[in-house]
Every structure is written in structure tokens, then in C-alpha cells.
Design an enzyme around this catalytic site. Structure first.
Site, PDB file in Angstrom:
ATOM      1  N   ARG A  90       0.866  -1.159   0.000  1.00  0.00           N
ATOM      2  CA  ARG A  90       0.000   0.000   0.000  1.00  0.00           C
ATOM      3  C   ARG A  90       0.911   1.220   0.000  1.00  0.00           C
ATOM      4  NH1 ARG A  90      -2.951   3.005   4.807  1.00  0.00           N
ATOM      5  NH2 ARG A  90      -4.108   4.476   3.527  1.00  0.00           N
ATOM      6  N   HIS A 179      -8.090   7.081  -0.081  1.00  0.00           N
ATOM      7  CA  HIS A 179      -9.010   5.929   0.032  1.00  0.00           C
ATOM      8  C   HIS A 179      -9.397   5.360  -1.335  1.00  0.00           C
ATOM      9  CE1 HIS A 179     -10.768   7.649   4.060  1.00  0.00           C
ATOM     10  NE2 HIS A 179      -9.817   6.763   4.323  1.00  0.00           N
ATOM     11  N   ASP A 282     -14.649   8.151  18.696  1.00  0.00           N
ATOM     12  CA  ASP A 282     -15.199   6.856  18.302  1.00  0.00           C
ATOM     13  C   ASP A 282     -16.725   6.929  18.209  1.00  0.00           C
ATOM     14  OD1 ASP A 282     -16.208   4.041  18.647  1.00  0.00           O
ATOM     15  OD2 ASP A 282     -14.045   3.668  18.700  1.00  0.00           O
ATOM     16  N   GLY A 332     -19.497   3.334   8.108  1.00  0.00           N
ATOM     17  CA  GLY A 332     -20.384   3.032   6.977  1.00  0.00           C
ATOM     18  C   GLY A 332     -20.930   1.613   7.028  1.00  0.00           C
TER      19      GLY A 332
HETATM   20  P1  ADP Z   1      -9.794   3.158  10.124  1.00  0.00           P
HETATM   21  O1  ADP Z   1     -10.112   4.326   9.271  1.00  0.00           O
HETATM   22  O2  ADP Z   1      -8.820   3.455  11.204  1.00  0.00           O
HETATM   23  O3  ADP Z   1      -9.538   1.873   9.343  1.00  0.00           O
HETATM   24  P2  ADP Z   1     -12.351   1.910  10.728  1.00  0.00           P
HETATM   25  O4  ADP Z   1     -12.755   1.786   9.295  1.00  0.00           O
HETATM   26  O5  ADP Z   1     -12.104   0.677  11.507  1.00  0.00           O
HETATM   27  O6  ADP Z   1     -11.154   2.903  10.922  1.00  0.00           O
HETATM   28  O7  ADP Z   1     -13.532   2.742  11.439  1.00  0.00           O
HETATM   29  C1  ADP Z   1     -13.468   3.132  12.756  1.00  0.00           C
HETATM   30  C2  ADP Z   1     -14.773   3.792  13.141  1.00  0.00           C
HETATM   31  O8  ADP Z   1     -15.841   2.848  12.960  1.00  0.00           O
HETATM   32  C3  ADP Z   1     -14.834   4.244  14.589  1.00  0.00           C
HETATM   33  O9  ADP Z   1     -15.427   5.538  14.673  1.00  0.00           O
HETATM   34  C4  ADP Z   1     -15.768   3.226  15.217  1.00  0.00           C
HETATM   35  O10 ADP Z   1     -16.479   3.776  16.290  1.00  0.00           O
HETATM   36  C5  ADP Z   1     -16.702   2.937  14.074  1.00  0.00           C
HETATM   37  N1  ADP Z   1     -17.440   1.704  14.337  1.00  0.00           N
HETATM   38  C6  ADP Z   1     -16.961   0.447  14.413  1.00  0.00           C
HETATM   39  N2  ADP Z   1     -17.962  -0.414  14.770  1.00  0.00           N
HETATM   40  C7  ADP Z   1     -19.086   0.334  14.933  1.00  0.00           C
HETATM   41  C8  ADP Z   1     -20.443   0.056  15.306  1.00  0.00           C
HETATM   42  N3  ADP Z   1     -20.840  -1.188  15.578  1.00  0.00           N
HETATM   43  N4  ADP Z   1     -21.310   1.097  15.355  1.00  0.00           N
HETATM   44  C9  ADP Z   1     -20.910   2.361  15.089  1.00  0.00           C
HETATM   45  N5  ADP Z   1     -19.656   2.684  14.733  1.00  0.00           N
HETATM   46  C10 ADP Z   1     -18.751   1.695  14.659  1.00  0.00           C
END
Ligand code: ADP
Length: 401
Positions: A90, A179, A282, A332
Site C-alpha cells: 500500500r 481511500h 469513536d 459506513g
Molecule cells: P480506520 O479508518 O482506522 O480503518 P475503521 O474503518 O475501523 O477505521 O472505522 C473506525 C470507526 O468505525 C470508529 O469511529 C468506530 O467507532 C466505528 N465503528 C466500528 N464499529 C461500529 C459500530 N458497531 N457502530 C458504530 N460505529 C462503529
């Protein structure tokens, strides 16, 4: 064919080993805290997991350790390192040089170095990962897969800022977008799922993780995206502000005598939903806090969804409507609340959510649109590593004799 995927950060290296013929992950893991106290490796396989804590001083040592673990008698998944046919990396920034993934050559390495000023935190780490690999396995073909390259189809009226043109010519200041690997994967997958021709459909793809961006895609080509010169622009994120009046940082500099570094820190690390709520970056914490009546958590969620909706509206205009809206990234894929709030009141555009399906949609591929919705609304979990492995195979099969 066995392909290794590496995602090298400044103090970490994430890896996945694929049997790409079966699109199967044989092992994955992470080396963290490279060059710091408490450096460690976490290695995960179907059979057994391994956790090692020991001194790991640099990326060379990290890659060496990963390769050793992959052939380990107890925890390994291959017999010989030579079974790995190629490595896909990446790479965050490919500037204007790379419109697609590329076999790494000396020439390409030079270009990657030239892109360092555009991504001073990320590209040097990506380069360290590539160099470590070629030191240990000099013969192995390596491929770079860029976060930016998918967006190189954005037309100049969408990628240029209304700044003196020399800033673009001399300093390459323009929208690049990020992204890209994720937007490319989920948009293509979404078209496949609803059996539409990817080369003909209009798609709005929202990658909502800690960082967040949204992309307008027409006929498989990115036409506009919300992240810009850096990942700071666009949507409200966990700790990043997204769009704001460019006079604000200047005012902070002048009136509050803040330094460039502290403004950078404020906009990237202390803003977004964290800044608004004062509680957390979060989404899960914020949803909980809002349910418990915390007003600023509720406000942060409202602002987050409002900005997202505003961009969806903008991209409907850019594309002249949309056939598909697809959600991915941690938020998402999981937050039915954010999806519902961002799409609220868009019936006029033929965007109607099935609220029950939306509530149940978590971490899996699913169509959450109402039967009367003209626009198909989908959740598609992203898989950037798989795209990197696929691209790597395709390129070495084509270019390495
Ligand atoms: P990164 O960009 O670091 O890869 P992720 O794609 O893992 O991050 O996304 C992290 C976000 O997804 C955080 O804000 C986390 O709270 C949110 N998230 C993960 N699971 C849930 C859930 N079940 N409901 C709401 N938000 C969630």
C-alpha cells in the site's frame, strides 16, 4: 499463487499473506511500536495465533521477523519463503505520476521519493517497507498500489483550487483524494451485487472510518472526491475537521499566536466529532453518549451526518443523479444511525432507505434500499488488502517474465 501484502506505517507494518487463486487469507498480522519500547508482533492464522514481544529496531527487522514467522514450524503457513511470488505494497501518495498500480522499478522508487513532500508522514514509511523487502528478498517482484491513483481521472475543474495557478504548476497543490483503493473496490462490488454494468453506472461511495471520504464515480471513473491536497478536507471525521473556512487557521496563527505545528495538530487530531463532542472520536462512544442525553455528542452526530448529506447532494449534482449509493468503513458498515440520518429527507432524489434492513445491516454486503427507491443503497465491507493482492498478481503476470 502466494502473494504478500504489506502496509507499512512509520512505526508499524501490517501484513496479509494470500493464496490469491482462492482469494484466501493464509495469515495476517501486525508489527507495532517499531523502534520504540514494547515492540511486538501479532500473527493470526486459522490454526494458531502468535504474540511476540521483543526488540524490533527498524523496518528491516520487522519484515525479517514477519518472514520468519510465516515459515515457522508451529505458526507458519508456508514451507519456504520462495513460495511467495510477489509483494504488494500500500502506498499512500502517487502524486500525478501514477494513474494505476505499478510494478516497482528503480524509476518508480525515484518517483515515490519525489512524492514525499506530498505525504511526508506516509510515503517515507511505505518506501522503508519496500526497501526492507528488497534487501531481504532482492529477486522478488514488488508492486505499489496507491491510495491516490483511482482519483487521477478527476477532471481539472474539480481537482484545481481557485488559487494562483503557479501553486499547482510549481508545488503541485491540487486535489489528489485518498481511500482510492477502497472506493474502487466497494463501487465495483456494489455494481456487481445489483447486476449493473460498472462501466455505465453512477455511484456515490462513502468510506466512513476514522478518516472519511466520499467519491462521485461515473462509468468506473472517479469524477470528484471530498479529500483534497491532504486527507484533511471534506467530511467531518473522528479527529479531523474536514471542510472549513481557510481563514480560520490564519486567524488562529495571527490572533491566538498558535504555531503551524499546533494548528496542524488541532485540525488533524483534536477536531472532528472529538472536537465537537469533547467526549470521543469513536462513533460507538458517541452513539452511546447521545442515547444517554449528552447534548454535544448528539450535536457531533448531527453535524457529521449533515456534512455527509451535503456531499451526497453535491455529488448527485456532479453526476446528474446516481444509480447506487454505497457505504463502507467502520462507520459506513456498522452505523445504521449515521446512514439513516445522512439519507433522511432525500426521497425527492429517489433515495429511500428500508429502515428495518438498514438497522440489521452490519459488516456484510447488503442492499438496504426500499423497494420504491430509485437509487440502490448498499453496504459493502471494504477489502483494500484483497485489491492490492489482485492488482499485484495481475501486474506480475503481465509484466514479469
Ligand atoms: P480506520 O479508518 O482506522 O480503518 P475503521 O474503518 O475501523 O477505521 O472505522 C473506525 C470507526 O468505525 C470508529 O469511529 C468506530 O467507532 C466505528 N465503528 C466500528 N464499529 C461500529 C459500530 N458497531 N457502530 C458504530 N460505529 C462503529
Amino acid at each position: 499463487m502466494i502473494i504478500m501484502v504489506l502496509n507499512s506505517g512509520s512505526s508499524s507494518v501490517k501484513y496479509q499473506l494470500f493464496n490469491i487463486d482462492k482469494e484466501e487469507v493464509l495469515a495476517k498480522g501486525i508489527v507495532e511500536r517499531i523502534g520504540l519500547d514494547g515492540s511486538r508482533l501479532k500473527h493470526i492464522t486459522e490454526r494458531k495465533d502468535l504474540f511476540i514481544e521483543r526488540e524490533i529496531n527498524d523496518h528491516d527487522e520487522a519484515v525479517e521477523l514477519i518472514l520468519k514467522v510465516l515459515v515457522d514450524e508451529d505458526y507458519g503457513v508456508i514451507n519456504d519463503i520462495k513460495e511467495i511470488k510477489a509483494v504488494g505494497h500500500r502506498v499512500v501518495h502517487g502524486g500525478e505520476y501514477f494513474t494505476e498500480s505499478s510494478l516497482i522499478t528503480e524509476e518508480v522508487m525515484k518517483r515515490l521519493e519525489e512524492c514525499i513532500p506530498l505525504a511526508p508522514l506516509h510515503n517515507p514509511a511505505n518506501i522503508m517497507g519496500i526497501k526492507a523487502m528488497s534487501k531481504i528478498l532482492p529477486e522478488i517482484p514488488q508492486v505499489a498500489v496507491f491510495d491516490t491513483s483511482f482519483h487521477q481521472t478527476i477532471p481539472n475543474y474539480a481537482f484545481l483550487y481557485a488559487l494562483p495557478y503557479e501553486l499547482y504548476e510549481k508545488q503541485k497543490i491540487r486535489r489528489y483524494g485518498f481511500h482510492g483503493t477502497s472506493h474502487r473496490y466497494v463501487s465495483k462490488r456494489a455494481a456487481q451485487l445489483v447486476k449493473m454494468d460498472y462501466n455505465k453506472v453512477k455511484i456515490i461511495s462513502a468510506h466512513l472510518g476514522n478518516g472519511a471520504s466520499i467519491t462521485a464515480i461515473s462509468g468506473g471513473k472517479s469524477m470528484d472526491t471530498s479529500m483534497g491536497y491532504t486527507p484533511l478536507e471534506g467530511l467531518v471525521m473522528g479527529t479531523r475537521s474536514g471542510d472549513l473556512d481557510p481563514a480560520i487557521p490564519v486567524a488562529l496563527l495571527r490572533e491566538k499566536k498558535m504555531s503551524a505545528t499546533s494548528i496542524d495538530n488541532l485540525l488533524n487530531k483534536k477536531s472532528g466529532v472529538l472536537g465537537i463532542s469533547g467526549i470521543s472520536s469513536d462513533m460507538r462512544d458517541l452513539e452511546k453518549a447521545a442515547l444517554n442525553g449528552e447534548k454535544r455528542a448528539e450535536l457531533a452526530l448531527t453535524i457529521y451526518a449533515y456534512r455527509l448529506k451535503k456531499y451526497i447532494g453535491a455529488y448527485l449534482a456532479v453526476l446528474g443523479g446516481a444509480d447506487i449509493i454505497v457505504f463502507t468503513g467502520g462507520i459506513g458498515e456498522n452505523s445504521s444511525f449515521i446512514r439513516e440520518k445522512a439519507l433522511e429527507g432525500l426521497d425527492f432524489f429517489g433515495i429511500i432507505l428500508d429502515k428495518e434492513k438498514n438497522k440489521k445491516a452490519k459488516k456484510k454486503e447488503v442492499d438496504i434500499s426500499d423497494k420504491d427507491s430509485k437509487v440502490r443503497i448498499l453496504v459493502v465491507p471494504t477489502n483494500e488488502e484483497l485489491v492490492i493482492a489482485r492488482d499485484t498478481r495481475e501486474i506480475i503476470e503481465r509484466e514479469v517474465k
